[in-house]
Design a protein around this motif. Structure first.
Motif, PDB file in Angstrom:
ATOM      1  N   UNK A 271     -23.981  64.478  43.730  1.00 15.16           N
ATOM      2  CA  UNK A 271     -22.842  63.795  44.671  1.00 15.16           C
ATOM      3  C   UNK A 271     -21.642  63.908  43.606  1.00 15.16           C
ATOM      4  N   UNK A 272     -20.622  63.885  44.751  1.00 12.36           N
ATOM      5  CA  UNK A 272     -19.214  63.568  43.962  1.00 12.36           C
ATOM      6  C   UNK A 272     -18.435  62.999  44.972  1.00 12.36           C
ATOM      7  N   UNK A 273     -17.242  62.268  44.480  1.00 14.82           N
ATOM      8  CA  UNK A 273     -16.354  61.566  45.324  1.00 14.82           C
ATOM      9  C   UNK A 273     -14.945  62.248  45.679  1.00 14.82           C
ATOM     10  N   UNK A 274     -14.229  61.809  46.661  1.00 16.99           N
ATOM     11  CA  UNK A 274     -12.835  62.333  47.022  1.00 16.99           C
ATOM     12  C   UNK A 274     -11.996  61.708  46.085  1.00 16.99           C
ATOM     13  N   UNK A 275     -10.699  62.215  46.329  1.00 18.47           N
ATOM     14  CA  UNK A 275      -9.558  61.849  45.625  1.00 18.47           C
ATOM     15  C   UNK A 275      -8.654  60.968  46.562  1.00 18.47           C
ATOM     16  N   UNK A 276      -7.706  60.292  45.996  1.00 21.15           N
ATOM     17  CA  UNK A 276      -6.607  59.641  46.552  1.00 21.15           C
ATOM     18  C   UNK A 276      -5.592  60.623  47.014  1.00 21.15           C
ATOM     19  N   UNK A 277      -5.040  60.356  48.074  1.00 21.57           N
ATOM     20  CA  UNK A 277      -3.593  61.259  48.448  1.00 21.57           C
ATOM     21  C   UNK A 277      -2.583  61.160  47.152  1.00 21.57           C
ATOM     22  N   UNK A 278      -2.287  62.371  46.789  1.00 17.01           N
ATOM     23  CA  UNK A 278      -1.258  62.306  45.442  1.00 17.01           C
ATOM     24  C   UNK A 278      -1.941  62.328  44.416  1.00 17.01           C
ATOM     25  N   UNK A 279      -3.160  61.965  44.117  1.00 19.08           N
ATOM     26  CA  UNK A 279      -3.673  61.896  42.835  1.00 19.08           C
ATOM     27  C   UNK A 279      -3.878  63.274  42.118  1.00 19.08           C
ATOM     28  N   UNK A 280      -3.458  63.627  40.877  1.00 10.29           N
ATOM     29  CA  UNK A 280      -3.646  64.684  40.369  1.00 10.29           C
ATOM     30  C   UNK A 280      -4.991  65.035  39.754  1.00 10.29           C
ATOM     31  N   UNK A 281      -5.460  66.171  39.910  1.00 10.65           N
ATOM     32  CA  UNK A 281      -6.525  66.704  39.742  1.00 10.65           C
ATOM     33  C   UNK A 281      -6.452  67.993  39.031  1.00 10.65           C
ATOM     34  N   UNK A 282      -7.591  68.373  38.109  1.00 15.64           N
ATOM     35  CA  UNK A 282      -7.536  69.563  37.324  1.00 15.64           C
ATOM     36  C   UNK A 282      -7.719  70.642  38.402  1.00 15.64           C
ATOM     37  N   UNK A 283      -6.988  71.981  37.794  1.00 18.29           N
ATOM     38  CA  UNK A 283      -6.878  73.150  38.605  1.00 18.29           C
ATOM     39  C   UNK A 283      -8.465  73.575  38.851  1.00 18.29           C
ATOM     40  N   UNK A 284      -8.603  74.083  40.011  1.00 18.39           N
ATOM     41  CA  UNK A 284      -9.987  74.628  40.491  1.00 18.39           C
ATOM     42  C   UNK A 284     -10.994  73.625  40.872  1.00 18.39           C
TER      43      UNK A 284
END
Length: 309
Positions: A271-284
């Protein structure tokens, strides 16, 4: 040091978008995978025989962090929920609390929620509490509780802030506990007949230059521990000596928890979690909140059931 294997997962098994997917659990009797979304107060399920099209969601009254089957019950299972341990009806999602843990502390009851846990070989349900989402400035106010089949409650590990992955070695002599903020996994000598813990020591520590924190875990029949790296886009396979044996990367950032499933217990569901609006995440890493599967070349043990009560 052993050579580290690498495996890359490129697509999700179930392309859902959980806010906080957690607690994957394989139901051997039904060949169903279930998991929770703690933030949205949901339980998800999917028939592995029917595939992703069978995905269903049940909305709950309170958040649930972890679930477990009950010995001899088919209509309901037990969960660690907002206020403590409860049964959950499969058909309706109705929660019935059987043991509230902060009944005499109403302020604490509102501050806390349950996160991760597991059932041991004697049918005891272990689960850890932590500050709820609305609490600012996370405090080490949590506790790992142990609920015995006779419904007695025990405080086993005190003063924790984010209790996560728990499990036992195949010989039932060691218990592992993940303390996320410390970026470490701890091992304890475990006395199966009594459930007592002793001799706490560091089993594995994430290196200072590695991103993320450790989250949920599962253990294979060889005693290797598979741990999620939250905000690290990967699963680590650790030997019984705490050495890294493999990296499994996947296109999500906040990896939360792995669990073995499938008829042969040879697939790891993650399982995984979502991210917040505007949160920077790694490419891909765009499949936030999805469920992945790993054909890991290993097998898991059967999940223990909470003792009948």
């Amino acid at each position: 040091m052993p050579e580290i294997e690498t495996l890359t997962i490129t697509a999700p098994y179930l392309p859902v978008a959980c806010a906080l997917g957690e607690g994957p659990f394989y139901e051997e009797d039904t060949d169903v995978l279930r998991f929770v979304d703690i933030i949205r107060k949901e339980v998800h399920s999917v028939s592995l025989a029917a595939g992703p099209a069978s995905h269903k969601v049940v909305v709950l009254e309170d958040s649930v962090g972890i679930t477990a089957d009950i010995d001899g019950r088919t209509d309901e299972y037990i969960v660690a929920a907002k206020y403590g341990f409860a049964t959950l009806r499969r058909d309706t999602g109705e929660l019935t609390y059987v043991k509230k843990v902060y009944e005499d502390e109403p302020e604490m009851a509102e501050r806390m929620r349950f996160n991760d846990g597991a059932v041991d070989s004697r049918g005891r349900f272990w689960a850890g509490s932590m500050n709820d989402f609305h609490v600012k400035n996370l405090q080490a106010e949590g506790c790992v509780f142990r609920l015995d089949p006779d419904m007695t409650l025990h405080r086993m590990i005190e003063d924790v802030s984010i209790p996560n992955g728990m499990g036992w070695s195949p010989d039932d002599k060691t218990m592992y506990f993940t303390d996320s903020p410390s970026r470490g996994i701890y091992a304890y000598d475990y006395d199966s007949p009594t459930g007592a813990l002793s001799n706490r020591r560091v089993f594995f520590q994430l290196a200072a230059d590695e991103p993320g924190v450790l989250d949920g875990c599962t253990i294979d029949t060889d005693g290797n521990l598979w741990t999620a790296v939250h905000e690290g886009s990967r699963i680590l396979k650790l030997s019984p000596q705490g050495e890294v044996l493999a990296h499994v990367t996947m296109p999500a950032w906040k990896i939360t928890c792995p669990a073995f499933g499938g008829r042969d217990l040879d697939i790891i569901f993650v399982t995984t979690a979502g991210v917040d609006d505007g949160e920077e995440t790694p490419e891909g890493s765009g499949h936030h909140g999805a469920v992945f599967q790993i054909k890991a070349g290993a097998k898991g043990a059967r999940s223990n059931k909470f003792g009948a009560f």
